[in-house]
Design a protein around this motif. Structure first.
Motif, PDB file in Angstrom:
ATOM      1  N   TYR B  36       0.850  -1.179   0.000  1.00 18.18           N
ATOM      2  CA  TYR B  36       0.000   0.000   0.000  1.00 18.18           C
ATOM      3  C   TYR B  36       0.892   1.238   0.000  1.00 18.18           C
ATOM      4  O   TYR B  36       1.987   1.245   0.570  1.00 18.18           O
ATOM      5  N   GLN B  38       0.812   5.264   1.177  1.00 16.73           N
ATOM      6  CA  GLN B  38       0.078   6.172   2.048  1.00 16.73           C
ATOM      7  C   GLN B  38       0.744   7.539   2.032  1.00 16.73           C
ATOM      8  O   GLN B  38       1.895   7.685   2.448  1.00 16.73           O
ATOM      9  N   GLY B  41      -1.360  11.861   6.092  1.00 16.44           N
ATOM     10  CA  GLY B  41      -2.718  12.255   6.458  1.00 16.44           C
ATOM     11  C   GLY B  41      -3.812  11.602   5.641  1.00 16.44           C
ATOM     12  O   GLY B  41      -4.993  11.920   5.807  1.00 16.44           O
ATOM     13  N   LYS B  42      -3.428  10.681   4.759  1.00 19.16           N
ATOM     14  CA  LYS B  42      -4.411  10.017   3.885  1.00 19.16           C
ATOM     15  C   LYS B  42      -4.524   8.539   4.233  1.00 19.16           C
ATOM     16  O   LYS B  42      -3.747   8.007   5.014  1.00 19.16           O
ATOM     17  N   SER B  43      -5.498   7.890   3.607  1.00 15.74           N
ATOM     18  CA  SER B  43      -5.691   6.459   3.859  1.00 15.74           C
ATOM     19  C   SER B  43      -4.772   5.627   2.968  1.00 15.74           C
ATOM     20  O   SER B  43      -4.293   6.114   1.937  1.00 15.74           O
ATOM     21  N   PRO B  44      -4.510   4.386   3.362  1.00 18.50           N
ATOM     22  CA  PRO B  44      -3.685   3.514   2.520  1.00 18.50           C
ATOM     23  C   PRO B  44      -4.373   3.239   1.184  1.00 18.50           C
ATOM     24  O   PRO B  44      -5.587   3.059   1.120  1.00 18.50           O
TER      25      PRO B  44
END
Lengths: 115, 113
Positions: B36, B38, B41-44
């Motif tokens: 993943y 990332q 501050g964001k999602s995977p």
């Protein structure tokens, strides 16, 4: 591409208060998850949910935590009495089926700050 | 405790070069492996999955799996500044039919223009 929606994006609460984090999984998905990420640390599994019951939970997911799918679309995480150490980004995720090659879709997260 | 280990970095790579990211896992019964990306501050965001030994290529990304060594890697060719992010290795553990995705701590990658 379909999206997992989380609200609110930011939540500030006082220690000892209850918070409910909300998620709307993708509509035809059946498997739901909550993860959390404390700032600067790894993404940690909290709980998985299928067929209206918890499939598995981690050691973090103690009696202060609960999950619910109240109306067939929302999937919520409740923290009954928040602690300072609950401050983290909480991610909801969902996928269609049980197979481990199914893509897991993550929401954009709720940043929880406990003061 | 099922562990997924990564070098936390930071790893700095010049633009256009190959970035190589490594991961080891402790559960020999693990069957599915993921990388993943990332952003802060964001999602995977899933970029690669691999299930069998060998290499799997998708565009500029190549995942490599060696189950005997319990080792997964990700190569990023022709690195771009937009590749600057934290890369998370993740492994599925299955426990009595319930699966759980376990993440490593991530490697922070910086592409230098």
């Amino acid at each position: 591409e379909p999206e997992v929606t989380q609200t609110p994006s930011h939540q500030v609460t006082q220690m000892g208060q209850e918070v409910i984090l909300r998620c709307v999984p993708i509509s035809n998905h059946l498997y739901f998850y909550w993860y959390r990420q404390i700032l600067g640390q790894k993404v940690e599994f909290l709980v998985s949910f299928y067929n209206n019951e918890i499939s598995e939970k981690s050691e973090i997911f103690d009696d202060q935590f609960s999950v619910e799918r109240p109306d067939g679309s929302n999937f919520t995480l409740k923290i009954r009495s928040t602690k300072l150490e609950d401050s983290a980004m909480y991610f909801c995720a969902s996928k269609k089926g049980p197979w481990d090659n199914e893509k897991l879709f993550f929401g954009s997260g709720t940043q929880l700050s406990v003061l | 405790q099922k562990e997924v280990e990564q070098n936390s970095g930071p790893l700095s790579v010049p633009e256009g070069a190959i970035a190589s990211l490594n991961c080891t896992y402790s559960d020999r019964g693990s069957q599915s492996f993921f990388w993943y990306r990332q952003y802060s501050g964001k999602s995977p965001e899933l970029i690669m999955s691999i299930y069998s030994n060998g290499d799997k290529e998708d565009g500029r990304f190549t995942a490599q799996l060696n189950k005997a060594s319990q080792y997964v890697s990700l190569l990023i060719r022709d690195s771009q500044p937009s590749d600057s992010a934290t890369y998370l290795c993740a492994v599925i553990h299955v426990n009595f039919g319930n699966e759980k995705l376990t993440f490593g701590t991530g490697t922070r990658l910086t592409i230098i223009p």
